[in-house]
Design an enzyme around this catalytic site. Structure first.
Site, mmCIF file in Angstrom:
data_model
loop_
_atom_site.group_PDB
_atom_site.id
_atom_site.type_symbol
_atom_site.label_atom_id
_atom_site.label_comp_id
_atom_site.label_asym_id
_atom_site.label_seq_id
_atom_site.Cartn_x
_atom_site.Cartn_y
_atom_site.Cartn_z
ATOM 1 N N ASN A 1 18.079 6.949 -5.967
ATOM 2 C CA ASN A 1 17.299 6.785 -4.748
ATOM 3 C C ASN A 1 15.822 6.560 -5.099
ATOM 4 O O ASN A 1 15.322 7.098 -6.087
ATOM 5 C CB ASN A 1 17.460 8.036 -3.874
ATOM 6 C CG ASN A 1 16.563 8.002 -2.670
ATOM 7 O OD1 ASN A 1 15.431 8.473 -2.733
ATOM 8 N ND2 ASN A 1 17.049 7.450 -1.587
ATOM 9 N N CYS B 1 22.572 4.843 -0.169
ATOM 10 C CA CYS B 1 22.235 5.853 0.838
ATOM 11 C C CYS B 1 21.683 5.235 2.122
ATOM 12 O O CYS B 1 21.477 5.926 3.105
ATOM 13 C CB CYS B 1 21.221 6.841 0.260
ATOM 14 S SG CYS B 1 19.644 6.064 -0.176
#
Length: 179
Positions: A123, A156
């Site tokens: 991320n 995500c």
């Protein structure tokens, strides 16, 4: 023949290791595969064994031969060590010199002249975190080259830097490092 040890860690992009291994094999490299336990949740060792045509190493405690210390022998046989994908956790363990899994134990045992590369995948907030950046800086200071992540829509749902570099870019960086 060049022996490339590819370390696969627990990122959603672990499935791309199959293509990296396949492409490196097609270029004539002998590919050895190491996997963390979490990587095995994303792709099976069998898949990577078939593509690499070599056993996949998943445990630092697996000693198949009594006359060989596995992680030391793997390190000695490695011409280029590539962590792809490299998670924040694995990057931290490598930077701290830990040896609690097959990947970090082999990395710690690598001869100083062995070429070393990481291809981060995580991320954006994790990649940009000051701790991760400090760990990457530490790895660069001890000879690792970074194949930087791409800006993309991440698994995500966030858009940002952190996606694994393309297979073509990783293979190209490996080839350039060997020239």
């Amino acid at each position: 023949m060049t022996t490339i040890t590819i370390a696969v860690t627990g990122s959603i992009s672990a499935y791309k290791a199959a293509d990296i291994i396949s492409e490196l094999g097609k270029l004539g490299h002998n590919v050895t595969v190491l996997m963390t336990e979490s990587a095995q949740q994303f792709i099976t060792p069998l898949t990577l064994q078939v593509l690499s045509k070599n056993p996949v190493h998943t445990s630092v405690m697996a000693e198949d031969r009594p006359d060989v210390v596995n992680h030391i022998a793997l390190a000695k046989d490695t011409d280029l060590f590539l962590v792809a994908p490299a998670t924040a956790d694995t990057i931290a363990r490598l930077a701290q010199g830990r040896a609690n899994d097959i990947i970090s134990a082999v990395a710690l045992a690598l001869p100083p002249t062995t070429k070393k590369m990481i291809a981060p995948a995580m991320n954006t907030a994790m990649y940009d975190n000051l701790l991760t950046q400090a760990n990457i800086k530490t790895l660069k200071e001890i000879g690792f080259k970074e194949i930087e992540p791409r800006v993309a829509l991440l698994a995500c749902g966030d858009l940002g830097r952190g996606a694994l570099a393309t297979v073509a870019d990783i293979v190209s960086a490996v080839q350039a490092s060997l020239d």
